[in-house]
Motif scaffolding. Sequence first.
Motif, mmCIF file in Angstrom:
data_model
loop_
_atom_site.group_PDB
_atom_site.id
_atom_site.type_symbol
_atom_site.label_atom_id
_atom_site.label_comp_id
_atom_site.label_asym_id
_atom_site.label_seq_id
_atom_site.Cartn_x
_atom_site.Cartn_y
_atom_site.Cartn_z
ATOM 1 N N GLU A 117 -23.039 -11.165 63.725
ATOM 2 C CA GLU A 117 -22.901 -12.447 64.421
ATOM 3 C C GLU A 117 -22.257 -12.290 65.798
ATOM 4 O OE1 GLU A 117 -19.094 -11.894 62.062
ATOM 5 O OE2 GLU A 117 -21.220 -11.368 61.896
ATOM 6 N N ASN A 118 -21.680 -11.122 66.057
ATOM 7 C CA ASN A 118 -20.999 -10.886 67.345
ATOM 8 C C ASN A 118 -21.774 -9.941 68.259
ATOM 9 O OD1 ASN A 118 -18.706 -12.472 66.570
ATOM 10 N ND2 ASN A 118 -18.031 -10.770 65.284
ATOM 11 N N ARG A 119 -23.023 -9.655 67.919
ATOM 12 C CA ARG A 119 -23.808 -8.727 68.740
ATOM 13 C C ARG A 119 -23.929 -9.198 70.186
ATOM 14 N NH1 ARG A 119 -27.334 -6.968 64.253
ATOM 15 N NH2 ARG A 119 -27.009 -4.709 64.111
ATOM 16 N N GLY A 120 -24.135 -10.475 70.364
ATOM 17 C CA GLY A 120 -24.289 -10.990 71.730
ATOM 18 C C GLY A 120 -23.050 -10.742 72.561
ATOM 19 N N ALA A 121 -21.878 -10.989 71.981
ATOM 20 C CA ALA A 121 -20.627 -10.758 72.708
ATOM 21 C C ALA A 121 -20.418 -9.279 72.981
ATOM 22 C CB ALA A 121 -19.457 -11.321 71.911
ATOM 23 N N LEU A 152 -19.447 -6.762 54.217
ATOM 24 C CA LEU A 152 -19.607 -5.569 55.037
ATOM 25 C C LEU A 152 -19.834 -6.014 56.478
ATOM 26 C CD1 LEU A 152 -19.849 -2.522 55.345
ATOM 27 C CD2 LEU A 152 -22.278 -2.714 54.773
ATOM 28 N N LYS A 153 -18.881 -5.683 57.347
ATOM 29 C CA LYS A 153 -18.933 -6.117 58.739
ATOM 30 C C LYS A 153 -19.653 -5.095 59.614
ATOM 31 C CE LYS A 153 -17.027 -9.418 61.428
ATOM 32 N NZ LYS A 153 -17.182 -10.853 61.147
ATOM 33 N N LEU A 167 -12.599 -2.559 69.020
ATOM 34 C CA LEU A 167 -13.680 -3.535 69.174
ATOM 35 C C LEU A 167 -13.569 -4.639 68.121
ATOM 36 C CD1 LEU A 167 -16.607 -1.060 69.894
ATOM 37 C CD2 LEU A 167 -15.680 -2.726 71.507
ATOM 38 N N LYS A 168 -13.257 -4.258 66.891
ATOM 39 C CA LYS A 168 -13.123 -5.257 65.824
ATOM 40 C C LYS A 168 -11.957 -6.199 66.107
ATOM 41 C CE LYS A 168 -13.065 -5.599 60.759
ATOM 42 N NZ LYS A 168 -11.777 -6.256 60.510
ATOM 43 N N ASP A 169 -10.850 -5.661 66.630
ATOM 44 C CA ASP A 169 -9.701 -6.504 66.971
ATOM 45 C C ASP A 169 -10.077 -7.576 67.991
ATOM 46 O OD1 ASP A 169 -8.057 -5.097 65.268
ATOM 47 O OD2 ASP A 169 -7.042 -3.965 66.847
ATOM 48 N N ARG A 170 -11.070 -7.284 68.807
ATOM 49 C CA ARG A 170 -11.512 -8.236 69.838
ATOM 50 C C ARG A 170 -12.667 -9.107 69.360
ATOM 51 N NH1 ARG A 170 -8.989 -4.185 71.946
ATOM 52 N NH2 ARG A 170 -7.877 -4.382 73.931
ATOM 53 N N GLY A 171 -12.985 -9.057 68.065
ATOM 54 C CA GLY A 171 -14.050 -9.890 67.525
ATOM 55 C C GLY A 171 -15.432 -9.472 67.960
#
Length: 316
Positions: free
Chosen positions: A274-278, A126-127, A265-269
């Motif tokens: 784990e991607n909260r900072g970005a 679950l992402k 947003l998901k397409d851009r990672g």
Amino acid sequence: MTDYVGVIGEALVDVVLSDTATPRVHVGGSPLNVAVGLARLGENVFFAGRYGRDDYGTMVREHLDRNGVNTVLDPDGLPTSVATARLDPTGVAHYEFDLDWSLPDPDETARLVRAVLDKDGRARTLKHLHTGSIATMLEPGASTVMELLTTLEPDVTLSYDPNCRPSIVPDRITARRRAEESVAFADIVHASDEDLAWLYPDRALEDVIVEWQRIEPAMVVVTRGEASLLCATAAGVTEHPVTPVEVADTVGAGDSFTAALLVALKDRGLLGAENRGALRTISPEDTTAVLAYAARAAAITSSRLGADPPTRDELG
């Protein structure tokens, strides 16, 4: 490992009435519409929302199956919820509701979600989880949703759309408190100008989205019908154009916006814990691009009758 996006919230049937056409019946509910929008854009999606063992419930289940959305809950013995949407001469919908919003207790709901992710022994992660609307406002289900958000927040990114319904939750103070509690969990918020005007009748929209963004989210977007979008991020507040379109009706347009925003947003990672900072440091260029993508999705939905979100091929 396959990434999934989850949606939790109400499923219902929209009965659409206007002065110029015969009544139309179709499956709806803001969270359900978001789930279908995500699936049409190519995402692996599960949906957790109740519906009954009646003809309307059969419509709900067949609609989800037809669009490739995995269902978490089986039908129950209560009637499927109904929303009556009355269209004004411009195609804007005004709603009345006859509904129930309940879920199994939080532990059982979490178990059912895990069962979907572990189905057939395949590894699924679950992402991201989306919720909002009636799901976070109306008891008894709202308390279950809020407890699930508490449990899941460390592991996924979260999005929230208040989609306020004063005819269901007329107490503005209670609705505002729950909205702010939900914003405190969320990484991404999409609200309409009508939502914010009702929650904060004496405050400017820009002030509200700035305050909300400072609570927790990386991004707070407010859509304003045919007017431009406003978006608050760590970089400040920016204004973005909408996509012009001849409106058939606005049913589901905001939900298509949300689905397309999440996919962009998901397409851009940028989704996933784990991607909260970005996500929190999203660039102005990426902000512009994801909002333009979402605006196109909303325009396509507005150009046709009912909650009929676009596919990825249609968006390009």
